[in-house]
Design an enzyme around this catalytic site. Sequence first.
Site, mmCIF file in Angstrom:
data_model
loop_
_atom_site.group_PDB
_atom_site.id
_atom_site.type_symbol
_atom_site.label_atom_id
_atom_site.label_comp_id
_atom_site.label_asym_id
_atom_site.label_seq_id
_atom_site.Cartn_x
_atom_site.Cartn_y
_atom_site.Cartn_z
ATOM 1 N N LYS A 179 15.422 -31.663 47.452
ATOM 2 C CA LYS A 179 15.835 -33.085 46.784
ATOM 3 C C LYS A 179 14.318 -33.534 46.229
ATOM 4 C CE LYS A 179 19.600 -33.792 50.162
ATOM 5 N NZ LYS A 179 20.910 -33.242 49.232
ATOM 6 N N SER A 188 22.086 -40.742 54.019
ATOM 7 C CA SER A 188 22.199 -40.895 52.633
ATOM 8 C C SER A 188 23.212 -41.438 52.080
ATOM 9 C CB SER A 188 22.087 -39.290 52.219
ATOM 10 O OG SER A 188 23.307 -38.739 52.557
ATOM 11 N N HIS A 192 16.481 -37.006 53.479
ATOM 12 C CA HIS A 192 16.457 -38.026 52.285
ATOM 13 C C HIS A 192 15.048 -38.752 52.261
ATOM 14 C CE1 HIS A 192 20.429 -37.197 50.557
ATOM 15 N NE2 HIS A 192 20.721 -36.765 52.010
HETATM 16 C C1 LIG Z 1 21.105 -35.625 55.576
HETATM 17 C C2 LIG Z 1 21.218 -34.284 55.166
HETATM 18 N N1 LIG Z 1 20.865 -33.334 55.962
HETATM 19 C C3 LIG Z 1 20.973 -32.054 55.431
HETATM 20 C C4 LIG Z 1 21.360 -31.848 54.266
HETATM 21 C C5 LIG Z 1 21.314 -30.412 53.947
HETATM 22 O O1 LIG Z 1 20.126 -30.197 52.498
HETATM 23 P P1 LIG Z 1 20.188 -28.905 51.625
HETATM 24 O O2 LIG Z 1 20.791 -29.513 50.453
HETATM 25 O O3 LIG Z 1 18.885 -28.520 51.553
HETATM 26 O O4 LIG Z 1 21.001 -27.822 52.327
HETATM 27 C C6 LIG Z 1 21.978 -32.825 53.274
HETATM 28 C C7 LIG Z 1 22.259 -32.535 52.075
HETATM 29 O O5 LIG Z 1 22.745 -33.391 51.220
HETATM 30 C C8 LIG Z 1 21.911 -34.170 53.676
HETATM 31 O O6 LIG Z 1 22.225 -35.186 53.065
#
Ligand SMILES: Cc1ncc(COP(=O)(O)O)c(C=O)c1O
Length: 407
Positions: A248, A189, A217
């Site tokens: 997201k 990300s 993402h």
């Molecule tokens: C690669 C990645 N995995 C997991 C998450 C966690 O997602 P959530 O916001 O649903 O907890 C994020 C959050 O930004 C992320 O960038």
Amino acid sequence: MSYETDIDAAIQKLHDEGRYRTFIDIARERGNFPHATWTRPDGTERPVTVWCGNDYLGMGQHPVVLEAMHAALDAVGAGSGGTRNISGTTVYHKALESELADLHGKEAALLFTSAYIANDATLSTLPKILPGLIIYSDALNHASMIEGVRRNGGAKRVFRHNDVAHLRELLEADDPSVPKLIAFESVYSMDGDFGPIAEICDLADEFNALTYIDEVHAVGMYGPHGGGVTERDGLAGRIDIINGTLAKAYGVMGGYIAASEKMCDAVRSYAPGFIFTTSLTPSTAAGAAASVRHLKHDQALRDAHQTQARILKTRLKGLGLPLIDHGSHIVPVHVGNPVHCKMMSDMLLEDHGIYVQPINFPTVPRGTERLRFTPSPVHGPREMDALVNAMDTLWAQCALNRADLSA
Ligand SMILES: Cc1ncc(COP(=O)(O)O)c(C=O)c1O
């Protein structure tokens, strides 16, 4: 011993390193995304355009999502009233899990309150289910995966980011009879680069390892039904556990894994992060299910998203800005210093009404601080022009300031 002194020192350290986090209070305007109202610390307000949100497709204001949430709220009230085991499993949770299993072509899916918890809970639990498991983890995996792997009590190996040769070396060094799992992401990300999914699956086949991919993402945005990069590349069938978020591209909240019936059953039965917490609100589950269902068919929105990203990248490159471009929808502009990064973000906000949060350590390595823009279909030409003009002005202005600061 003084607790106060230690707490003050911890906070001061962040200030000294220029990475003390300041939250920006915003209220998005439904029906008018990406516009929002920013409330300054002194209580005064300023209209802003949000350029750093992860509601990548604007689904947080989509009528199908809002209608489903309203209907569920009116039908069954606010909270779920319990953990999944004790009265907190509703038809909404079950429907969402079916929708997600179908999205990824898996037998089952398991909901968590966030993708962070889904990663952490699953990866920290797997060694209990598979004794002796070694987890091979990409060096740039998200904090939630690192945390899950770190405290699972099992063995771990960290391979250099996207380096399949290094991964092979590590796999070769271990006992072939020991259970193995390779954990990585489809879209990283912060740089917006893609994981080498097919090559990792080849190695997994060769070394009889399981595969675990974070598609946080990518879900909703890639693949003909929004099943992520694994769907786009026809690789979902080669992945044992797919992790995704509903917060997201789907614009709501919650996280999940999709896997075999047996795997989901085992994680459901052993993971404290699944068992000992209240389930998502029914309205959240209903909104997320509506969003997933909608995006299985709205290819036009996915196309518009990619077009917006391409336009913004082309225009920022045209200004000569140091853009990190790996062909995904994420548009990071490298600044390389936490103080400058915060300064630019502050100036964009106050002088131009553009909100982009500075991204500093530990989210990214020191020296790679950046402004990370997330263009979406709700950013129109007017918003795009305003951003490009502001970056043009600001970059020149900050070049002078950067020179002052380093003098
Ligand atoms: C690669 C990645 N995995 C997991 C998450 C966690 O997602 P959530 O916001 O649903 O907890 C994020 C959050 O930004 C992320 O960038």
